[in-house]
Design a protein around this motif. Structure first.
Motif, mmCIF file in Angstrom:
data_model
loop_
_atom_site.group_PDB
_atom_site.id
_atom_site.type_symbol
_atom_site.label_atom_id
_atom_site.label_comp_id
_atom_site.label_asym_id
_atom_site.label_seq_id
_atom_site.Cartn_x
_atom_site.Cartn_y
_atom_site.Cartn_z
ATOM 1 N N THR A 571 0.815 -1.221 0.000
ATOM 2 C CA THR A 571 0.000 0.000 0.000
ATOM 3 C C THR A 571 0.839 1.258 0.000
ATOM 4 O O THR A 571 0.314 2.357 0.098
ATOM 5 N N GLU A 572 2.149 1.155 -0.099
ATOM 6 C CA GLU A 572 3.017 2.319 -0.091
ATOM 7 C C GLU A 572 3.813 2.377 -1.392
ATOM 8 O O GLU A 572 3.889 1.424 -2.152
ATOM 9 N N GLN A 573 4.452 3.512 -1.615
ATOM 10 C CA GLN A 573 5.260 3.668 -2.807
ATOM 11 C C GLN A 573 6.574 2.922 -2.660
ATOM 12 O O GLN A 573 7.195 2.938 -1.605
ATOM 13 N N CYS A 574 6.991 2.259 -3.724
ATOM 14 C CA CYS A 574 8.298 1.584 -3.696
ATOM 15 C C CYS A 574 9.421 2.580 -3.402
ATOM 16 O O CYS A 574 10.453 2.214 -2.840
ATOM 17 N N MET A 575 9.214 3.831 -3.778
ATOM 18 C CA MET A 575 10.275 4.836 -3.627
ATOM 19 C C MET A 575 10.678 5.052 -2.174
ATOM 20 O O MET A 575 11.778 5.525 -1.898
ATOM 21 N N PRO A 578 13.298 0.629 1.701
ATOM 22 C CA PRO A 578 14.759 0.492 1.797
ATOM 23 C C PRO A 578 15.344 -0.421 0.723
ATOM 24 O O PRO A 578 16.526 -0.324 0.405
ATOM 25 N N SER A 579 14.515 -1.327 0.149
ATOM 26 C CA SER A 579 15.014 -2.249 -0.870
ATOM 27 C C SER A 579 15.036 -1.639 -2.266
ATOM 28 O O SER A 579 15.559 -2.242 -3.198
ATOM 29 N N PHE A 580 14.436 -0.426 -2.410
ATOM 30 C CA PHE A 580 14.313 0.190 -3.734
ATOM 31 C C PHE A 580 15.629 0.835 -4.159
ATOM 32 O O PHE A 580 16.310 1.475 -3.361
ATOM 33 N N CYS A 581 15.982 0.633 -5.419
ATOM 34 C CA CYS A 581 17.208 1.215 -5.977
ATOM 35 C C CYS A 581 16.877 1.879 -7.305
ATOM 36 O O CYS A 581 16.200 1.302 -8.151
ATOM 37 N N SER A 582 17.369 3.110 -7.505
ATOM 38 C CA SER A 582 17.121 3.842 -8.732
ATOM 39 C C SER A 582 18.412 4.522 -9.169
ATOM 40 O O SER A 582 19.206 4.971 -8.326
ATOM 41 N N THR A 583 18.651 4.569 -10.493
ATOM 42 C CA THR A 583 19.874 5.166 -11.028
ATOM 43 C C THR A 583 19.525 6.152 -12.132
ATOM 44 O O THR A 583 18.355 6.344 -12.476
ATOM 45 N N ASP A 621 5.824 16.119 -5.786
ATOM 46 C CA ASP A 621 6.958 16.630 -5.002
ATOM 47 C C ASP A 621 7.983 15.526 -4.754
ATOM 48 O O ASP A 621 9.201 15.764 -4.820
ATOM 49 N N ARG A 622 7.507 14.341 -4.478
ATOM 50 C CA ARG A 622 8.420 13.226 -4.244
ATOM 51 C C ARG A 622 9.201 12.892 -5.516
ATOM 52 O O ARG A 622 10.415 12.653 -5.490
ATOM 53 N N LEU A 623 8.505 12.876 -6.653
ATOM 54 C CA LEU A 623 9.173 12.577 -7.926
ATOM 55 C C LEU A 623 10.251 13.612 -8.241
ATOM 56 O O LEU A 623 11.366 13.265 -8.660
#
Length: 645
Positions: A571-575, A578-583, A621-623
């Protein structure tokens, strides 16, 4: 109408008996008209098509006097032979004397009108000179045939029964090859107190996961209940399950699986945790009252076998052997198996996935803008991991072969001989409507290997396994420099970690790559400027991902959650996970999402929906914050330091 010998007895039949008579009327009524079945007849060769240990009598029903029960007995024996869960040798060597005893003591006794009526443990007396082995087989046979017809005459929905047959459940995830086995799930080992709970859970699972996964899940649930009851627990223990009970269970698992593969020991805990977690979230009445997170901890799940052990089980076909095999494709007999070999070599798919191809949708042409032409793709369902349609590009000549086979199959197929539209279909005999057998394919390739005297490094004739072609293709992809993420996509793996098990690089290729790197003079020690991340830090090096982590593509990045743990952030954003990774590779995704969200805010303003504006503005805003951080740092991962081994 029931035909006995040369005479026809017009007897009333109920719908089930009519089905039995229709089944026995195959091969020109041989099975009904003859009370002695032989293996040296055309009916046997056409209907059973399995080699017999010896020629002669297969089964003798002359002792049976009751017409209806004799018909049931014949049906049970013939069905078991055609379904391959009993061999002709077993019928000849073990059941020959048992069938005669059943004919004299049960069928001709007049005490029953159907095998369904026999008790769990028959009390029918046996002759005093009956051998103990024959007596034991007699009781076991009667119990088996009673359960068979009790299920056969049960007209409830399949998922309401205690034994589920996969072929009778709509929407089940079943591979074509598994249909030959007539697979089933048996809930009778679970006590009545919890049987409905387990059946409710499995009813949802069988239409979401593969049949093999469901069978494995049921096996561990059965073990869970059996081990508690074995140690003195009674009905009602599940609702009161405590941490102390779980600690006992962990000890029992460690003891029972001490000499077995570490993966089985791990599944005995992880599968149970997944099951308990679901029934608690779904608020099943008999679910444990205490939170599963407080009952089973992450550290409780035993470690699976080491990556090195897994690699040892991966069987690649040595280069000299695969080269000889590729050169001898035209010698594979029967010729119908040659296209199967070609597709396995071309794609690296599992044998069951290739045999599961359907002639009406297995080939598609997709426009490629760079080459300005349509590229052929092989398309198929991957039942093991639940991929509804995997699409892999294939070469022009392979596509031509597939199109020829598809056109030929379409012309030969009818609703009767190929209802599921298989590309590699059996059009006659007892396997009509089923795809080619994987063991039959392996035997055909092995005969070609034996004929051409293809030997391994030890000088022994090479022993072929179809899955070795998949392993070999994965290694070829890796050697040619293909990124591991692309290999995952081509092979249809659900995680990058699984692809890493196969993507081995030979020492020759490793050395060649090392030489090329040396000539490029890349080994220069440089210190990145203060406050700026190095290129090494900005990259996601999948080959170094720890063995206990998944590496699964998600929107805007990759998820590196522990492979044994389920996702608890639905129910939450992956962003925010703690396991989320983005490059920086994902910057284009962020830009597109920012544009889309801005548009949604404008629409919300026009409609006057304040709650939409508020939620979308928070998301925007988060994005923007993450996009800015990526631009500056190159990578975002809260647990990045723990990702790599």
């Amino acid at each position: 109408m029931i035909t006995e010998g040369s005479s026809a007895l017009k007897l009333p039949l109920n719908p089930w008996q009519e089905e039995i008579e229709e089944y026995l009327s195959a091969e020109d009524w041989y099975w009904i008209q003859n009370d002695i079945w032989r293996t040296d007849t055309e009916a046997y060769r056409t209907g059973v098509v399995r080699e017999s240990r010896r020629e002669g009598i297969l089964a003798d029903f002359t002792e049976c006097q009751d017409v209806y029960m004799k018909m049931e007995l014949k049906y049970y024996i013939l069905y078991s032979l055609k379904s391959q869960w009993r061999s002709p040798a077993y019928v000849q060597d073990v059941l020959m004397s048992v069938i005669r005893l059943v004919g004299r003591n049960v069928v001709s006794s007049g005490a029953y009108s159907s095998f369904e009526e026999i008790g769990i443990r028959t009390k029918e007396p046996l002759p005093e000179d009956t051998e103990p082995t024959v007596a034991a087989n007699y009781v076991g046979f009667l119990n088996g045939i009673r359960e068979f017809f009790a299920d056969y005459y049960d007209d409830r929905e399949e998922t309401e029964k205690d034994v589920w047959h996969a072929l009778r459940i709509p929407g089940v995830k079943l591979s074509a090859a598994m249909k030959r086995q007539n697979p089933s799930l048996n809930f009778q080992r679970i006590r009545d107190a919890y049987r409905m709970l387990v059946k409710r859970f499995m009813k949802r699972l069988v239409i979401r996961r593969s049949w093999s996964y469901c069978r494995e899940m049921l096996m561990y649930i059965q073990y869970f209940f059996s081990v508690f009851y074995r140690n003195g627990y009674t009905d009602g223990f599940l609702e009161k399950l405590s941490r102390q009970d779980v600690e006992k269970y962990l000890c029992w698992v460690a003891d029972d699986y001490d000499k077995k593969n570490a993966t089985y020991r791990s599944k005995a805990v992880s599968f149970i945790r997944s099951w308990l977690d679901y029934i608690q979230i779904a608020e099943y009445p008999q679910a444990p009252v205490q939170s599963i997170e407080r009952l089973i901890f992450d550290d409780d799940v035993p470690k699976r076998e080491r990556a090195a052990d897994t690699m040892e089980k991966v069987r690649y076909i040595p280069a000299p052997v695969i080269q000889q095999m590729d050169a001898c494709i035209e010698q594979i007999e029967p010729a119908e198996m040659r296209p199967v070999y070609i597709l396995l070599r071309e794609t690296g798919w599992r044998g069951t996935d290739v045999l599961n191809l359907r002639y009406d949708n297995c080939l598609q042409y997709i426009w490629n803008a760079k080459e300005n032409r349509s590229v052929p793709y092989l398309c198929g369902e991957i039942t093991k991991v639940g991929i509804p349609q995997l699409k892999d590009p294939i070469r022009k000549e392979v596509a031509g072969m597939v199109k020829f086979l598809a056109d030929e199959a379409a012309a030969k197929s009818t609703r009767e001989n190929n209802p599921d539209r298989y590309l590699f279909n059996c059009y006659e005999g007892r396997c009509m409507g089923l795809p080619f057998s994987k063991p039959a394919f392996s035997r055909a390739v092995q005969k070609m290997i034996d004929k051409n005297d293809i030997r391994d490094a030890d000088g022994q004739l090479f022993h072929f396994k179809a899955h070795g072609l998949r392993h070999t293709r994965a290694m070829e992809y890796a050697e040619q420099g293909m990124p591991i993420g692309i290999i995952q996509r081509l092979l249809g793996h659900c995680s990058l970690q699984m692809s890493l098990h196969y993507a081995k690089v030979t020492e020759d290729t490793l050395y060649q790559k090392w030489k090329n790197t040396e000539r490029l003079d890349l080994f220069k020690l440089t210190v990145p400027p203060p406050g700026k991340a190095s290129e090494q830090e900005e990259a996601v090096h999948y080959e170094n991902v720890r063995s206990n982590l998944d590496a699964v593509r998600v929107p805007f990045g990759v998820c590196f959650k522990p492979s044994k743990a389920g996702c608890r952030r639905q129910t939450e954003q992956c962003m925010e996970c703690p396991s989320f990774c983005s490059t920086r590779e994902n910057l284009d995704e962020y830009a597109a999402e920012i544009k889309k969200t801005s548009t949604m805010i404008q629409i919300s303003q026009i409609l006057g929906r304040e709650e939409w504006i508020k939620k979308n503005q928070e998301y925007l805003d988060r994005l923007i914050r993450i996009q800015k951080e990526l631009t500056e740092k190159g990578i975002i991962h809260k647990s990045g330091s723990m990702r790599e081994a």
